[in-house]
Scaffold this active site. Structure first.
Site, PDB file in Angstrom:
ATOM      1  N   GLU A   1      -4.499  -9.317   3.368  1.00 54.18           N
ATOM      2  CA  GLU A   1      -5.243  -9.070   4.615  1.00 54.18           C
ATOM      3  C   GLU A   1      -6.551  -9.854   4.704  1.00 54.18           C
ATOM      4  OE1 GLU A   1      -3.736  -6.849   2.780  1.00 54.18           O
ATOM      5  OE2 GLU A   1      -2.788  -5.278   3.978  1.00 54.18           O
TER       6      GLU A   1
ATOM      7  N   GLU B   1       0.834  -1.208   0.000  1.00 54.75           N
ATOM      8  CA  GLU B   1       0.000   0.000   0.000  1.00 54.75           C
ATOM      9  C   GLU B   1       0.869   1.258   0.000  1.00 54.75           C
ATOM     10  OE1 GLU B   1      -2.496  -1.409   3.395  1.00 54.75           O
ATOM     11  OE2 GLU B   1      -4.124  -0.708   2.103  1.00 54.75           O
TER      12      GLU B   1
END
Ligand code: NAD
Length: 734
Positions: free
Chosen positions: A150, A130
């Site tokens: 995730e 990210e």
């Protein structure tokens, strides 16, 4: 500008090279300290007039970062829980700010006015990817691997991942990546336009600097006027094609069991309607909600924290120094033995694969050849690696070849006499100090150990089929198994990269005991006249990956028949429900042995036709109408009956560590992962509610649902499995 974990070097062109290299860790991981340091460095670089841009990379060979430290997230959540009682408003605000910390730091980099390039030199997961997506360009080494995993632990990429991926690549592809958490190869990432260039590792930083010097814009496309989404706006003909399909795919894939998956879809849908800053707030809100769900807490605990601990040897006796296995013997090169030989050779161990004659042993080795060739064809193994793998396997009928082995795993027919005879032959040649293991599924380890001179050196190592794909291994302690045998068994399991659970000796050990409950409940439902399709669907909606009847076909209906007969022989006729036995016997008599026979509970027509439930099932029992069936109750019955069996194994002392029941149930038989496993399902619901649910089901569907005394006691005392059994185990492992 240097900090504890990061160093900064500015070259003559004003390009800063920021190298992240945590001194006390083998892999970089985001902690609160690291984020503070990055924050300070960004401020300093922006303030420094000489700096024209920055390259962000890692100092660890082959890895950028594994992502955020999930313990940090758990800590944040624990603080929230503690504060919530006194001041719920403050608590939720602090949680919201806490989970947004990373997201807004990455946004700060994105909007700081100077261009940043991420130079990804290896594994780059979660928050690290990210960060890279927030940079103004990404250069990756050709050996890198990237992803946002995730979702696999019940959360989702909450630091801008849902927004940036969906603005850089097509909506459908973006959702697939976010919902599956798959790892991307450099080429795939390039194709998806998530990275800008792939280069050999040695050229990474030069290439990143070259991009900066060529005048990389410090403004992201979505912060410019007139930005167009790759798949077009949500409300457009293109969007109208995508979104209805997303909704149905989401339901099909998740059965709406995963709050994080639901949040991903909402984040992308709502976020794409908004400018970036507002979209990130939306993501932050959903993340704050998801982190509070039981599913997220249980999944993080079982699938991340506990799994990691078990993989690192939480149950390994500390008094035995690490062993270095070199050679493993496998006796019985059949279905299981061949698979065990393959995984051992693949992880670099020398393997002696023994069977009754050369042809049978060669056939076992051939299995490795077939699997290795498959990997070569897919580009996941080189010819050379495949050759080396096969070179490590010696196929032979000669017991003398086992004399160099450190461990021998017996995987011959499930017959006590055959096993005992084989073990005696092994004992005659085995070197001093070597360990014997059996892959038996049903025969008590304590009794098999009788055949060897030193019972302390005998242990069970129970694999699951197909061995190359199933990640769980059940290690079974006989009454006299010693610490060294356990240590060697766990070192072996670690070497072949599987997750071990350690259980005490009992019929069916842990996984098969629970799994048989799943199948047995499906038989009950069939006998009651519940339409077979509803049974299969209820199981899948409950979160099981495969319906019980389909699974029974895979494991073979005649095997169920054999197990039932053995159970009645050993434990008496009442040990098996006569209606179940009649059902299975009927299928066996009709040749419906499962997938291998082309027919079982399902029919398996020639491809490309798909398997379908056998129509004759309808005629076996008077059928209920669908509206007469309580579908939600079917779902509960599956999850409850397996969880109850897991609780029984704890009460009997078969399983002594709740982490093992949880991880074992998810990896061993696919127990609905959103629950965090069999015991987390009970803890998550609360003991009182669980006991009440069991009583209700017992009144309606039979005494096998009646809660055991341990559960009633725990409910009365308001205990949980982790509270009552977990602390002791963790203390022992520490
Ligand atoms: P299999 O019939 O495919 O293989 C057994 C092999 O043992 C055969 O190749 C046979 O030739 C060999 N063998 C038999 N007697 C021998 C002897 N005296 N000396 C040397 N080799 C001999 O059976 P399988 O499915 O691989 O099962 C093997 C063991 O693994 C059993 O104990 C079974 O309970 C256990 N197990 C099976 C599964 C499964 O899913 N099939 C799962 C876990 C454990």
């Amino acid at each position: 500008m240097n900090t504890t974990n990061l160093s900064v070097e500015i070259d003559g062109d004003g390009v800063a090279l920021v190298v992240w290299d945590m001194p006390d860790r083998s892999m970089n991981v985001f902690t609160a300290e690291v984020m503070d340091e990055i924050d300070g460095i960004v401020d300093a670089l922006v303030a420094d007039g000489k700096v024209t841009g920055a390259v962000f990379t890692s100092g660890k060979t082959g890895s950028f970062t594994g992502g955020a430290d999930l313990k940090m997230l758990s800590g944040m959540f624990a603080a929230f829980e503690a504060k919530k009682r006194d001041n719920p408003d403050e608590a939720i605000k602090a949680l919201f700010e806490g989970v947004g910390r990373m997201s807004w730091l990455w946004r700060k980099i994105e909007t700081c006015g100077k261009p940043f390039v991420a130079a990804i030199n290896g594994t780059c997961m979660g928050g690290g990817f990210e960060l890279a997506l927030a940079c103004h360009a990404r250069v990756v080494s050709d050996t890198a691997a990237m992803g946002l995993p995730e979702i696999k632990v019940g959360i989702f990429p909450g630091a801008g991942g849902t927004q940036r991926v969906a603005r850089m690549t097509g909506t459908q592809e973006a959702l697939q990546l976010l919902l599956q958490g798959t790892t991307l190869s450099p080429d795939k990432a390039l194709k998806m336009k998530l990275v800008d260039a792939v280069v050999p590792a040695g050229e990474l930083v030069d290439k990143a600097k070259a991009l900066l010097k060529a005048g990389l814009s410090p403004v992201k496309p979505w912060d410019e006027k007139g930005f167009k989404l790759p798949s077009g706006p949500v409300y457009s003909p293109a969007g109208a094609q995508v979104w209805p399909a997303v909704a149905s795919l989401y339901r099909k894939e998740t059965a709406d069991n995963y709050p994080a998956a639901r949040a991903v879809v909402k984040c992308v849908y709502e976020g794409l309607l908004l400018p970036m800053d507002a979209a990130l707030r939306v993501e932050q809100r959903y993340f704050t909600q998801v982190i509070q769900t039981t599913e997220a807490r249980m999944m993080i605990r079982s699938l991340f924290v506990s799994m990691q601990a078990l993989n690192k040897g939480a149950r390994r006796p500390a008094n035995v120094p690490p062993t270095k296995l070199r050679c493993v013997g496998i006796v019985g090169a059949g279905f299981m033995g061949a698979g065990i030989g393959y995984v051992a050779a693949k992880s670099g161990l020398d393997v002696v694969l023994l069977d009754r004659d050369q042809a049978a042993a060669d056939k076992g080795r051939q299995h490795s050849q077939t699997l290795a060739e498959g990997l070569v064809a897919k580009g996941r193994m080189t010819q050379e690696e495949a050759r080396a793998l096969l070179g490590r396997i010696t196929a032979t009928p000669d017991y003398a070849a086992l004399s160099a082995c450190d461990l021998v795993v017996e995987a011959v027919f499930e017959d006590r006499e055959v096993k005992n005879a084989v073990t005696k032959q092994v004992a005659a040649v085995l070197k001093e100090g070597a360990i014997y293991a059996s892959n038996t599924s049903t025969i008590p380890i304590t009794s098999l150990a009788e055949t060897v001179p030193d019972k302390a050196r005998f242990i069970g190592i129970h694999f699951f089929s197909p061995v190359d794909r199933m990640m769980l291994t059940e290690v079974i302690l006989g009454k006299e198994t010693g610490d060294e045998a356990l240590a060697v068994a766990l070192d072996f399991v670690r070497a072949i990269k599987k997750t071990p659970i350690v259980v005490n000796d009992t019929r069916g050990f842990f996984a098969n005991r629970c799994f048989l409950r799943y199948i047995s409940e499906a038989y009950d439902m069939l006998v009651e006249g519940v339409p077979a399709a509803m049974i299969e669907n209820a199981a899948k909606f409950a979160g099981m990956p495969v319906g019980p009847l389909a699974l029974n076909d895979e494991t073979a209906v005649d095997l169920s028949h054999k197990i039932m007969k053995a159970t009645m022989r050993d434990l008496g006729k009442d040990a098996v429900d006569p209606r179940h036995f009649a059902l299975v016997e009927r299928l066996v008599n009709e040749g419906r042995l499962g997938r291998k026979a082309g027919k079982g509970f399902y029919d398996y027509p020639e491809k490309p036709a798909k398997k379908h439930l056998w129509v004759g099932l309808k005629d076996l029992f008077p059928q209920k109408k669908p509206e007469e069936v309580d579908f939600a109750e079917l779902k509960s019955r599956f999850l409850v009956t397996m969880a109850l069996e897991a609780a029984r194994t704890v009460a009997e002392g078969v399983v002594t560590d709740p982490r093992e029941a949880d991880v074992g149930s998810i990896l061993g038989f696919g127990y609905a992962p959103h629950t965090g496993g069999t015991l987390s399902y009970i803890d998550g619901m609360g003991l009182r509610r669980f006991v009440a649910l069991c009583d209700r089901l017992a009144d309606k569907h039979g005494e096998h649902f009646r809660p055991i005394p341990l559960l009633r006691e725990m409910a009365e005392r308001d205990e949980t499995f982790y509270g009552r059994f977990g602390a002791r185990e963790e203390a022992r492992a520490a």
